[in-house]
Design a protein around this motif. Structure first.
Motif, PDB file in Angstrom:
ATOM      1  N   PHE A  84       0.106 -22.206  67.952  1.00 40.55           N
ATOM      2  CA  PHE A  84       1.422 -21.559  67.934  1.00 40.55           C
ATOM      3  C   PHE A  84       1.873 -21.260  66.504  1.00 40.55           C
ATOM      4  N   LEU A  85       1.581 -22.205  65.600  1.00 41.64           N
ATOM      5  CA  LEU A  85       1.964 -22.021  64.195  1.00 41.64           C
ATOM      6  C   LEU A  85       1.216 -20.835  63.582  1.00 41.64           C
ATOM      7  N   ILE A  86      -0.073 -20.721  63.887  1.00 41.80           N
ATOM      8  CA  ILE A  86      -0.868 -19.577  63.382  1.00 41.80           C
ATOM      9  C   ILE A  86      -0.272 -18.271  63.887  1.00 41.80           C
ATOM     10  N   PHE A  87       0.076 -18.257  65.164  1.00 39.90           N
ATOM     11  CA  PHE A  87       0.658 -17.046  65.758  1.00 39.90           C
ATOM     12  C   PHE A  87       1.999 -16.709  65.094  1.00 39.90           C
ATOM     13  N   LEU A  88       2.863 -17.717  64.922  1.00 38.89           N
ATOM     14  CA  LEU A  88       4.200 -17.499  64.369  1.00 38.89           C
ATOM     15  C   LEU A  88       4.131 -17.043  62.913  1.00 38.89           C
ATOM     16  N   LEU A  89       3.358 -17.793  62.089  1.00 38.39           N
ATOM     17  CA  LEU A  89       3.235 -17.429  60.674  1.00 38.39           C
ATOM     18  C   LEU A  89       2.573 -16.071  60.510  1.00 38.39           C
ATOM     19  N   GLY A  90       1.586 -15.789  61.380  1.00 38.59           N
ATOM     20  CA  GLY A  90       0.917 -14.495  61.329  1.00 38.59           C
ATOM     21  C   GLY A  90       1.899 -13.364  61.537  1.00 38.59           C
ATOM     22  N   ILE A  91       2.756 -13.494  62.558  1.00 38.50           N
ATOM     23  CA  ILE A  91       3.761 -12.466  62.843  1.00 38.50           C
ATOM     24  C   ILE A  91       4.714 -12.299  61.652  1.00 38.50           C
ATOM     25  N   ILE A  92       5.180 -13.430  61.109  1.00 38.43           N
ATOM     26  CA  ILE A  92       6.148 -13.385  59.996  1.00 38.43           C
ATOM     27  C   ILE A  92       5.561 -12.672  58.782  1.00 38.43           C
ATOM     28  N   PHE A  93       4.337 -13.070  58.400  1.00 37.88           N
ATOM     29  CA  PHE A  93       3.732 -12.479  57.202  1.00 37.88           C
ATOM     30  C   PHE A  93       3.303 -11.030  57.423  1.00 37.88           C
ATOM     31  N   ILE A  94       2.818 -10.732  58.605  1.00 36.53           N
ATOM     32  CA  ILE A  94       2.410  -9.345  58.905  1.00 36.53           C
ATOM     33  C   ILE A  94       3.614  -8.411  58.815  1.00 36.53           C
ATOM     34  N   VAL A  95       4.703  -8.805  59.482  1.00 38.20           N
ATOM     35  CA  VAL A  95       5.916  -7.978  59.474  1.00 38.20           C
ATOM     36  C   VAL A  95       6.511  -7.908  58.071  1.00 38.20           C
ATOM     37  N   GLY A  96       6.520  -9.065  57.365  1.00 38.99           N
ATOM     38  CA  GLY A  96       7.107  -9.113  56.024  1.00 38.99           C
ATOM     39  C   GLY A  96       6.386  -8.197  55.053  1.00 38.99           C
ATOM     40  N   PHE A  97       5.075  -8.293  55.009  1.00 42.22           N
ATOM     41  CA  PHE A  97       4.312  -7.452  54.081  1.00 42.22           C
ATOM     42  C   PHE A  97       4.356  -5.986  54.496  1.00 42.22           C
ATOM     43  N   TYR A  98       4.432  -5.747  55.828  1.00 45.34           N
ATOM     44  CA  TYR A  98       4.488  -4.351  56.284  1.00 45.34           C
ATOM     45  C   TYR A  98       5.806  -3.706  55.868  1.00 45.34           C
ATOM     46  N   ILE A  99       6.897  -4.457  55.982  1.00 47.36           N
ATOM     47  CA  ILE A  99       8.221  -3.935  55.592  1.00 47.36           C
ATOM     48  C   ILE A  99       8.257  -3.614  54.100  1.00 47.36           C
ATOM     49  N   LYS A 100       7.541  -4.435  53.308  1.00 45.33           N
ATOM     50  CA  LYS A 100       7.517  -4.215  51.856  1.00 45.33           C
ATOM     51  C   LYS A 100       6.414  -3.229  51.449  1.00 45.33           C
ATOM     52  N   ASN A 101       5.842  -2.560  52.471  1.00 45.52           N
ATOM     53  CA  ASN A 101       4.833  -1.511  52.242  1.00 45.52           C
ATOM     54  C   ASN A 101       3.507  -2.033  51.679  1.00 45.52           C
ATOM     55  N   TYR A 102       3.235  -3.329  51.866  1.00 50.60           N
ATOM     56  CA  TYR A 102       1.923  -3.858  51.519  1.00 50.60           C
ATOM     57  C   TYR A 102       1.050  -3.770  52.775  1.00 50.60           C
ATOM     58  N   HIS A 103       0.693  -2.554  53.121  1.00 54.46           N
ATOM     59  CA  HIS A 103       0.026  -2.313  54.401  1.00 54.46           C
ATOM     60  C   HIS A 103      -1.358  -2.951  54.466  1.00 54.46           C
ATOM     61  N   TYR A 104      -2.105  -2.870  53.372  1.00 55.52           N
ATOM     62  CA  TYR A 104      -3.454  -3.465  53.373  1.00 55.52           C
ATOM     63  C   TYR A 104      -3.371  -4.988  53.482  1.00 55.52           C
ATOM     64  N   MET A 105      -2.391  -5.555  52.778  1.00 55.80           N
ATOM     65  CA  MET A 105      -2.200  -7.005  52.873  1.00 55.80           C
ATOM     66  C   MET A 105      -1.783  -7.397  54.291  1.00 55.80           C
ATOM     67  N   SER A 106      -0.906  -6.571  54.875  1.00 61.85           N
ATOM     68  CA  SER A 106      -0.465  -6.827  56.247  1.00 61.85           C
ATOM     69  C   SER A 106      -1.645  -6.762  57.214  1.00 61.85           C
ATOM     70  N   LEU A 107      -2.518  -5.757  57.024  1.00 62.95           N
ATOM     71  CA  LEU A 107      -3.689  -5.621  57.886  1.00 62.95           C
ATOM     72  C   LEU A 107      -4.647  -6.794  57.698  1.00 62.95           C
ATOM     73  N   SER A 108      -4.823  -7.220  56.432  1.00 59.45           N
ATOM     74  CA  SER A 108      -5.715  -8.355  56.139  1.00 59.45           C
ATOM     75  C   SER A 108      -5.220  -9.633  56.805  1.00 59.45           C
ATOM     76  N   ILE A 109      -3.906  -9.851  56.703  1.00 58.13           N
ATOM     77  CA  ILE A 109      -3.327 -11.053  57.332  1.00 58.13           C
ATOM     78  C   ILE A 109      -3.469 -10.981  58.848  1.00 58.13           C
ATOM     79  N   PHE A 110      -3.294  -9.776  59.398  1.00 57.88           N
ATOM     80  CA  PHE A 110      -3.470  -9.592  60.840  1.00 57.88           C
ATOM     81  C   PHE A 110      -4.883  -9.992  61.273  1.00 57.88           C
ATOM     82  N   LEU A 111      -5.897  -9.513  60.531  1.00 56.63           N
ATOM     83  CA  LEU A 111      -7.283  -9.825  60.885  1.00 56.63           C
ATOM     84  C   LEU A 111      -7.567 -11.317  60.756  1.00 56.63           C
ATOM     85  N   VAL A 112      -7.109 -11.921  59.647  1.00 60.40           N
ATOM     86  CA  VAL A 112      -7.355 -13.359  59.415  1.00 60.40           C
ATOM     87  C   VAL A 112      -6.650 -14.197  60.476  1.00 60.40           C
TER      88      VAL A 112
END
Length: 606
Positions: free
Chosen positions: A34-62
């Motif tokens: 659950f923690l992996i899922f929650l943190l994944g969502i937070i970081f993916i959305v956070g980096f995507y909002i700040k336009n770090y799309h590649y970082m967001s995609l990398s975090i999504f895959l990991v």
């Protein structure tokens, strides 16, 4: 406390502790997931909002990879925990069996009860408070069938019994393996119908899906269709109608034989859970090393050389499991799309038909082998739980049953030991005694121990030797209203079957309880005397209980080929007592009037 009881207690304690440890680990992994899922969502959305799309995609895959790994680890740990819980339950049941609480077990073999069987009804082999209920450790349908057969059908010859005895003794020493076999097979939920269905479906041949040309064509068509779809909708080389046309062609191809494919694949899908459990159970057998020939012969049914290669049944069942896992619910929307694009029903049928061609004829033999190992494990429980019991000696000479300190296997500490010696010179034990003194129980004691002896299991005695004899009993005969048969006529029919078997040349062991009790005293005495004399002159030996003391004269008339025995009672503090010990000679006492007084009936004193 018996040594076996101590071992079960230790194992139960060990597995209880292991369950707690595994359960806490499962909870931790669940929280981590659950923690992996929650943190994944937070970081993916956070980096995507700040336009770090590649970082967001990398975090999504990991995070996706970590989440899938956590799910698999969680599932594996949960399976291990469930398996350990089954081992706890098995050891609990083993303790119940030793202390005499086995009558709580749900599996009683009720469907095996047969009042017309030669002996199983009279000797409590199946049903409530039965031998089957006490010793059964089988989970599969064929396991229970094999145990039923070995307890109710003649085995054959002494060599067969001795081979089974060796197997039972070896398995009795493999406690951990036996419990793992029982725990693993407990996931198999089959019955007569499902086994028949499985046997039918794997033995049926469908040549259409074995045709090499059809296989090649139906594997190429989806590839061509997908290429056309890409060229039409992605690269726009063709008009979109070409892509649609290709899909329509595939939908049309799915229509012929759809009903038969649906039936076959749906059956395989519904058996998926059992197939998975059989694969693990068979793998457990294949990996174990055995010493005795009987067990290795059974194991060889699962490991055969074919075309110079070793064919492992566990590996073949694993392939069937993968095929069953590739088949999803037919009504599932995702499956419908998969089926249209890839002709998935055909691909599954090709894979299944190939497996069926290579293994279909052997699958039933494999699952029956599992059943035979379960049956032997059930008999091995007797040997492990009761180290003081003895493995009987099976004699080649006819009409022998000699037992020292023999007791009833199902009566626990209440059982009383007695000796018995029947042979060609002393063929019939005529047992008299007062009511409730133990006559019927003693007859059943001899019968049920003989059943155990023929099954290859230990018997409850210090020593026990017997020859191969067909067991016949006449004990619990009652009126049959459905067939319009009285209890007396029922006795006549049962005795007729004994006489006919003896006339066929069979070696017979008979148990007759209160013979001809359904008629008057004169006919009872005359009829019993005629029957005993006829049986005495045939290839038979056995025991007859009676209240008819006049029958005891047969001993002197038969040159002691019939011997008199009796059970007696005694009185203490004006109460009737029984020692349930067998004594030589005819009974001299009566207690019917005394028992009537105890029941409150006014009986005048002599």
């Amino acid at each position: 406390m018996k040594e076996s009881e101590k071992i079960y207690c230790r194992r139960k304690k060990h597995y209880d502790h292991l369950v707690k440890s595994q359960s806490s680990t499962v909870v931790r992994i669940s929280r981590l997931r659950f923690l992996i899922f929650l943190l994944g969502i937070i970081f993916i959305v956070g980096f995507y909002i700040k336009n770090y799309h590649y970082m967001s995609l990398s975090i999504f895959l990991v995070s996706a990879i970590l989440f899938v790994l956590a799910v698999r680890i969680h599932e594996k740990l949960k399976q291990n925990t469930d398996f350990t819980k089954k081992l706890v339950e098995i050891n609990c049941n083993s303790l119940k069996r030793i202390v005499g609480d086995w009558k709580e077990f749900n599996e009683k073999g009720e469907n095996f009860k047969n009042v017309e069987h030669n002996y199983s009804w009279d000797l409590d082999i199946f049903g409530e408070n039965s031998l089957f209920q006490c010793i059964n450790c089988c989970n599969t349908y064929l396991g229970k069938e094999n145990l039923k057969n070995v307890l109710s059908s003649p085995l054959g010859n002494s060599k067969d019994i001795e081979k089974r005895q060796s197997a039972v003794l070896e398995l009795s020493c493999k406690l951990k393996w036996r419990q793992h076999l029982e725990a693993q097979s407990s996931s198999i939920e089959d019955n007569k119908e499902s086994v028949s269905k499985l046997k039918e479906i794997v033995s049926t041949k469908n040549s259409t899906y074995r045709n090499k040309y059809i296989i090649v064509v139906f594997k190429i068509i989806p590839i061509v269709t997908i290429m056309l779809l890409f060229m039409s909708f992605v690269f726009h080389f063709f008009n979109n109608s070409i892509g649609y046309a290709a899909l329509v062609v595939q939908i049309i191809l799915l229509l012929p034989g759809a009903k038969n494919r649906f039936s076959t694949l749906n059956t395989v899908f519904n058996l998926k859970s059992n197939i998975r459990s059989y694969e693990k159970t068979i793998s457990l057998i294949c990996k174990e090393k055995f010493q005795c020939d009987y067990l290795n012969d059974l194991k060889s049914m699962l490991l055969k050389k074919q075309n110079g290669k070793l064919k492992n049944a566990a590996e073949e069942i694993y392939k069937l499991k993968k095929i069953s896992e590739s088949i999803s619910q037919r009504q599932n929307l995702a499956y419908i799309i998969l089926n249209i694009f890839f002709l998935w029903d055909y691909q599954c049928m090709f894979a299944f038909e190939k497996w069926r061609e290579e293994n279909g004829r052997e699958l039933y033999d494999w699952i029956e082998t599992v059943g035979k190992f379960e049956m032997l494990s059930s008999l091995a429980v007797i040997a492990f739980d009761h180290s003081s019991w003895t493995m009987p000696q099976i004699l080649d000479k006819s009409l022998v049953l000699k037992a020292d300190s023999m007791a009833h296997p199902l009566l626990g500490d209440k059982a009383v030991c007695n000796n018995l010696d029947l042979n060609k010179n002393s063929k019939v034990a005529l047992i008299t005694g007062s009511n409730m003194s133990g006559k019927s129980t003693f007859l059943r004691t001899a019968g049920i121990n003989l059943v155990l002896a023929y099954s290859g299991a230990p018997v409850r005695a210090k020593s026990f030797c017997c020859s191969i004899m067909s067991i016949y009993t006449c004990m619990r005969i009652s009126d049959n209203l459905e067939k319009n048969i009285s209890s007396f006529y029922g006795e006549i029919l049962r005795i007729k079957s004994i006489v006919e078997a003896a006339n066929r040349g069979e070696n017979i062991f008979f148990l007759l309880d209160e013979i001809f009790k359904g008629t008057n005293s004169i006919d009872r005495h005359t009829g019993a005397k005629i029957l005993i004399n006829e049986l005495m002159d045939s290839n038979t030996c056995g025991m007859v209980s009676t209240h008819d003391l006049e029958l005891c004269d047969i001993e002197s008339e038969s040159n002691e080929r019939v011997k008199n025995y009796h059970f007696r009672e005694y009185y203490k503090d004006n109460k009737i007592q029984f020692d349930y010990k067998l004594h030589r000679g005819a009974s001299k006492t009566r207690n019917a009037l005394y028992l009537m007084k105890m029941a409150g009936i006014n009986v005048p004193d002599d």
